[in-house]
Design a protein around this motif. Structure first.
Motif, PDB file in Angstrom:
ATOM      1  N   THR A 138     -57.078 -29.571  44.507  1.00 33.00           N
ATOM      2  CA  THR A 138     -56.594 -28.201  44.331  1.00 33.00           C
ATOM      3  C   THR A 138     -57.663 -27.255  43.829  1.00 33.00           C
ATOM      4  OG1 THR A 138     -55.845 -28.675  42.098  1.00 33.00           O
ATOM      5  CG2 THR A 138     -54.236 -28.947  43.883  1.00 33.00           C
ATOM      6  N   PRO A 153     -41.678 -15.721  33.946  1.00 31.52           N
ATOM      7  CA  PRO A 153     -40.854 -16.409  32.937  1.00 31.52           C
ATOM      8  C   PRO A 153     -41.212 -16.018  31.499  1.00 31.52           C
ATOM      9  CG  PRO A 153     -41.641 -17.967  34.564  1.00 31.52           C
ATOM     10  CD  PRO A 153     -42.334 -16.676  34.832  1.00 31.52           C
ATOM     11  N   LEU A 154     -42.463 -15.799  31.239  1.00 31.30           N
ATOM     12  CA  LEU A 154     -42.898 -15.399  29.901  1.00 31.30           C
ATOM     13  C   LEU A 154     -42.363 -14.017  29.545  1.00 31.30           C
ATOM     14  CD1 LEU A 154     -44.641 -16.674  27.710  1.00 31.30           C
ATOM     15  CD2 LEU A 154     -46.560 -15.366  28.584  1.00 31.30           C
ATOM     16  N   SER A 193     -49.044 -14.848  42.928  1.00 34.56           N
ATOM     17  CA  SER A 193     -48.889 -16.098  42.186  1.00 34.56           C
ATOM     18  C   SER A 193     -49.105 -15.852  40.689  1.00 34.56           C
ATOM     19  CB  SER A 193     -49.845 -17.166  42.697  1.00 34.56           C
ATOM     20  OG  SER A 193     -51.187 -16.785  42.452  1.00 34.56           O
ATOM     21  N   THR A 194     -49.996 -14.942  40.370  1.00 30.46           N
ATOM     22  CA  THR A 194     -50.217 -14.592  38.959  1.00 30.46           C
ATOM     23  C   THR A 194     -48.980 -13.928  38.374  1.00 30.46           C
ATOM     24  OG1 THR A 194     -52.563 -14.256  39.422  1.00 30.46           O
ATOM     25  CG2 THR A 194     -51.717 -13.362  37.361  1.00 30.46           C
ATOM     26  N   GLN A 210     -45.896 -14.225  39.457  1.00 27.70           N
ATOM     27  CA  GLN A 210     -44.825 -15.211  39.398  1.00 27.70           C
ATOM     28  C   GLN A 210     -44.990 -16.158  38.216  1.00 27.70           C
ATOM     29  OE1 GLN A 210     -44.741 -17.056  43.245  1.00 27.70           O
ATOM     30  NE2 GLN A 210     -43.413 -15.471  44.121  1.00 27.70           N
ATOM     31  N   SER A 211     -46.200 -16.454  37.842  1.00 27.17           N
ATOM     32  CA  SER A 211     -46.423 -17.332  36.691  1.00 27.17           C
ATOM     33  C   SER A 211     -46.185 -16.595  35.378  1.00 27.17           C
ATOM     34  CB  SER A 211     -47.826 -17.930  36.729  1.00 27.17           C
ATOM     35  OG  SER A 211     -48.792 -16.908  36.562  1.00 27.17           O
ATOM     36  N   MET A 212     -46.354 -15.296  35.365  1.00 25.75           N
ATOM     37  CA  MET A 212     -46.135 -14.497  34.156  1.00 25.75           C
ATOM     38  C   MET A 212     -44.669 -14.101  33.980  1.00 25.75           C
ATOM     39  SD  MET A 212     -49.045 -13.913  32.552  1.00 25.75           S
ATOM     40  CE  MET A 212     -48.877 -12.360  31.725  1.00 25.75           C
ATOM     41  N   ALA A 265     -58.149 -22.959  44.935  1.00 31.07           N
ATOM     42  CA  ALA A 265     -57.996 -21.875  43.970  1.00 31.07           C
ATOM     43  C   ALA A 265     -59.247 -21.018  43.921  1.00 31.07           C
ATOM     44  CB  ALA A 265     -57.685 -22.447  42.590  1.00 31.07           C
TER      45      ALA A 265
END
Length: 111
Positions: free
Chosen positions: A10, A30-31, A23-24, A26-28, A14
């Motif tokens: 992987t 939930p926070l 993607s950034t 989407q990862s932030m 990246a």
């Protein structure tokens, strides 16, 4: 060995993608959602309670019947800026800080 080979597979993808914006986000997400929920569930109600308590403390007057933080009941006899004099029994008066008052009782509660 399994983890190192998976990590190796992987890593170039990246680096080649340059960090996709979606993607950034989407990862932030939930926070950010967790913070919003914490604000409405914990922080905002606590600030409202503090505001109500301050209004109650500021509205204290001579003759009010109050409950002190430790559960002691009494009647306010004298007021100053930071200290209240509370009569807990006939001839027994104590001094407490204003912030120690937890509740103002309705008139006539104490006999």
């Amino acid at each position: 060995m399994f983890i190192s080979s998976a990590f190796a597979q992987t890593a170039p993808a990246a680096a080649a993608g340059g960090g996709d914006l979606m993607s950034t986000l989407q990862s932030m997400l939930p926070l950010v959602l967790m913070f919003v929920v914490l604000y409405f569930v914990m922080i905002r109600p606590q600030m409202k309670r503090q505001k109500e308590h301050k209004a109650m403390i500021d509205a204290l007057a001579k003759g009010d019947e109050v409950v002190i933080g430790g559960g002691l009941l009494g009647k306010v006899t004298r007021l100053s800026e930071q200290v209240l004099h509370i009569e807990v029994a006939n001839g027994v008066e104590i001094q407490v800080q204003r912030m120690a008052i937890s509740q103002v009782l309705p008139k006539g509660t104490l006999k």
